[in-house]
Each structure stands twice: as C-alpha cells, then as structure tokens.
Design a protein around this motif. Sequence first.
Motif, PDB file in Angstrom:
ATOM      1  N   UNK A 115       0.884  -1.172   0.000  1.00  0.00           N
ATOM      2  CA  UNK A 115       0.000   0.000   0.000  1.00  0.00           C
ATOM      3  C   UNK A 115       0.917   1.215   0.000  1.00  0.00           C
ATOM      4  N   UNK A 116       0.651   2.156  -0.906  1.00  0.00           N
ATOM      5  CA  UNK A 116       1.484   3.354  -0.911  1.00  0.00           C
ATOM      6  C   UNK A 116       0.632   4.619  -1.001  1.00  0.00           C
ATOM      7  N   UNK A 117       1.251   5.677  -0.504  1.00  0.00           N
ATOM      8  CA  UNK A 117       0.596   6.982  -0.401  1.00  0.00           C
ATOM      9  C   UNK A 117       1.446   7.975  -1.172  1.00  0.00           C
ATOM     10  N   UNK A 118       0.811   8.770  -2.025  1.00  0.00           N
ATOM     11  CA  UNK A 118       1.547   9.788  -2.777  1.00  0.00           C
ATOM     12  C   UNK A 118       0.860  11.140  -2.622  1.00  0.00           C
ATOM     13  N   UNK A 119       1.664  12.201  -2.796  1.00  0.00           N
ATOM     14  CA  UNK A 119       1.098  13.556  -2.711  1.00  0.00           C
ATOM     15  C   UNK A 119       0.057  13.741  -3.800  1.00  0.00           C
ATOM     16  N   UNK A 120      -1.051  14.350  -3.424  1.00  0.00           N
ATOM     17  CA  UNK A 120      -2.084  14.653  -4.426  1.00  0.00           C
ATOM     18  C   UNK A 120      -1.652  15.846  -5.263  1.00  0.00           C
ATOM     19  N   UNK A 121      -1.834  15.748  -6.572  1.00  0.00           N
ATOM     20  CA  UNK A 121      -1.512  16.864  -7.461  1.00  0.00           C
ATOM     21  C   UNK A 121      -2.719  17.779  -7.643  1.00  0.00           C
ATOM     22  N   UNK A 122      -3.862  17.365  -7.076  1.00  0.00           N
ATOM     23  CA  UNK A 122      -5.105  18.140  -7.241  1.00  0.00           C
ATOM     24  C   UNK A 122      -5.468  18.861  -5.946  1.00  0.00           C
ATOM     25  N   UNK A 123      -5.433  18.114  -4.820  1.00  0.00           N
ATOM     26  CA  UNK A 123      -5.791  18.698  -3.522  1.00  0.00           C
ATOM     27  C   UNK A 123      -4.526  18.946  -2.708  1.00  0.00           C
ATOM     28  N   UNK A 124      -4.096  20.191  -2.640  1.00  0.00           N
ATOM     29  CA  UNK A 124      -2.853  20.527  -1.939  1.00  0.00           C
ATOM     30  C   UNK A 124      -2.920  20.096  -0.475  1.00  0.00           C
ATOM     31  N   UNK A 125      -1.837  19.485   0.002  1.00  0.00           N
ATOM     32  CA  UNK A 125      -1.779  19.056   1.405  1.00  0.00           C
ATOM     33  C   UNK A 125      -2.418  17.696   1.640  1.00  0.00           C
ATOM     34  N   UNK A 126      -3.113  17.165   0.635  1.00  0.00           N
ATOM     35  CA  UNK A 126      -3.753  15.847   0.757  1.00  0.00           C
ATOM     36  C   UNK A 126      -2.893  14.795   0.033  1.00  0.00           C
ATOM     37  N   UNK A 127      -3.244  13.527   0.225  1.00  0.00           N
ATOM     38  CA  UNK A 127      -2.529  12.446  -0.461  1.00  0.00           C
ATOM     39  C   UNK A 127      -3.526  11.506  -1.133  1.00  0.00           C
ATOM     40  N   UNK A 128      -2.981  10.680  -2.032  1.00  0.00           N
ATOM     41  CA  UNK A 128      -3.761   9.610  -2.662  1.00  0.00           C
ATOM     42  C   UNK A 128      -3.231   8.281  -2.161  1.00  0.00           C
ATOM     43  N   UNK A 129      -4.136   7.305  -2.022  1.00  0.00           N
ATOM     44  CA  UNK A 129      -3.771   6.009  -1.458  1.00  0.00           C
ATOM     45  C   UNK A 129      -4.006   4.920  -2.508  1.00  0.00           C
ATOM     46  N   UNK A 130      -2.999   4.043  -2.677  1.00  0.00           N
ATOM     47  CA  UNK A 130      -3.080   2.974  -3.686  1.00  0.00           C
ATOM     48  C   UNK A 130      -2.751   1.628  -3.068  1.00  0.00           C
ATOM     49  N   UNK A 131      -3.314   0.562  -3.658  1.00  0.00           N
ATOM     50  CA  UNK A 131      -2.961  -0.807  -3.277  1.00  0.00           C
ATOM     51  C   UNK A 131      -2.489  -1.536  -4.533  1.00  0.00           C
ATOM     52  N   UNK A 132      -1.447  -2.372  -4.392  1.00  0.00           N
ATOM     53  CA  UNK A 132      -0.933  -3.120  -5.541  1.00  0.00           C
ATOM     54  C   UNK A 132      -0.630  -4.549  -5.112  1.00  0.00           C
ATOM     55  N   UNK A 133      -1.275  -5.515  -5.788  1.00  0.00           N
ATOM     56  CA  UNK A 133      -1.015  -6.944  -5.564  1.00  0.00           C
ATOM     57  C   UNK A 133       0.040  -7.410  -6.564  1.00  0.00           C
ATOM     58  N   UNK A 134       0.644  -8.557  -6.270  1.00  0.00           N
ATOM     59  CA  UNK A 134       1.738  -9.059  -7.115  1.00  0.00           C
ATOM     60  C   UNK A 134       1.291  -9.234  -8.560  1.00  0.00           C
TER      61      UNK A 134
END
Length: 219
Positions: A178-197
């Motif tokens: 699971x990883x979190x990256x800075x949002x390019x749309x909402x300043x100060x917020x992040x986006x959350x992703x899940x990746x399976x093998x």
Amino acid sequence: SSSHPANDSTFVFRSGGEITVRIDGKEKVITDLSAGNFKCDEENNRVIYTVASSRYDGLYDLCYIEKRRSELIEPKIIDVGVEDDFSVVSGKIYYLKKNISAGANDGCVCDIKSNTIETFSENVESIYVIGSADKLYFTKMHGNNKVLYACSEGKPEEICRDIVNIFCYNNTEKPHIIYERKSHINMGMTELYIAYAESEPEMICDNTYHVMFDDYSAG
C-alpha cells in the motif's frame, strides 16, 4: 504444545551468551557476537543473517549457514558492506549494498544456488519484495522526490512519483503493498493505492488526510 521444537524445523536461539543455529536437528554455534537479523529459509535448509562489517564502519556483512548432506557448513559470506535490512524470498536474497564511490546504495539480489549476485538498480533507497518475488518494488530518491519502481524479469519500470509512505504486507493470503503519494489536485492531501503481485496498482482514495497504517490489517 511441546516445549521442544520439532527436529526438522529451522530456528536460532541464544543461550548463555552463545547464538546457536539449528537446522533439521543439527546445530552450529555462531562465534561472532555481533550476529543478528536472522532469517530462516526452511525450504533450502538455510539461515541468513548479518554481522558487523569487518571492512566498513556502520555497515554489515551478509552471511549464511546451511545444511549440506548431513552437516551444517561453516558460515559463509554472501557480500560485505551492506545495509542491515534484507529480504529472503524463494531462496533469493534481496539487499542494499553501499556503493562507496557513488555515496548511495545499489539494489542487489543473490541466488546462492547458482552462486550469482546481480545489481538490479543503482541509487536504491528501500526494497519491497512481494510474495514469491513475482514482483519486486523499490524506491529511489530523485532529489527530494521519492519515486516508486517495479522490477519484473530484471527490468525496472517507474510506477509513481511523489511517494510519501509505502508498506509491504506479505503475511497475508494475497501479498501486496500500500502506498501513499502527494495529491496533485488537492494541496496538502494524499492519494492512497494498493498493488497486488499479479495486478496493476488501484486507487483506494484520492483525497486522504491521514492514514493509520499501524491499525491496518489485510482485507
């Protein structure tokens, strides 16, 4: 349950200041008291661990002991001048080796069976191995920007920039990160992703304020 582990199991214990490795009922004492971070590779009757590096201050040497025929061999060195953290998956060891001239770490994989060490990427910050190593993820720093890569069949591919956090969950039915990256749309917020093998990353949330990874359980 019995207090005596089964003879066919692999484990490490400390007694009276000595560290003992037991594989399949056979024992070997490790005399280097700096030994630590033991990882058992039961499938290959092997124990991998680190010791304080004999050559590089603040770094470690990566070692292993294995059972061959009916005895445990003397400890062997895999590589010197490595970081303490490493992963063992399907008999392969993934680790970070200090590249002194570059002042950064190389991402390496050692296959003990074929006696090979390969560098899969330079300037690696952290390694995340999923499941049976079908998918290897790692991060690099590009200036102040943390970038996530995936590596399959030895070819690194950039997945995502502006990484804030990344966590690997292997002890679950479907291993994933699971990883979190800075949002390019909402300043100060992040986006959350899940990746399976076996699949591409999926977004969980596009407007995250705070993630409690410590309270997460798979599923």
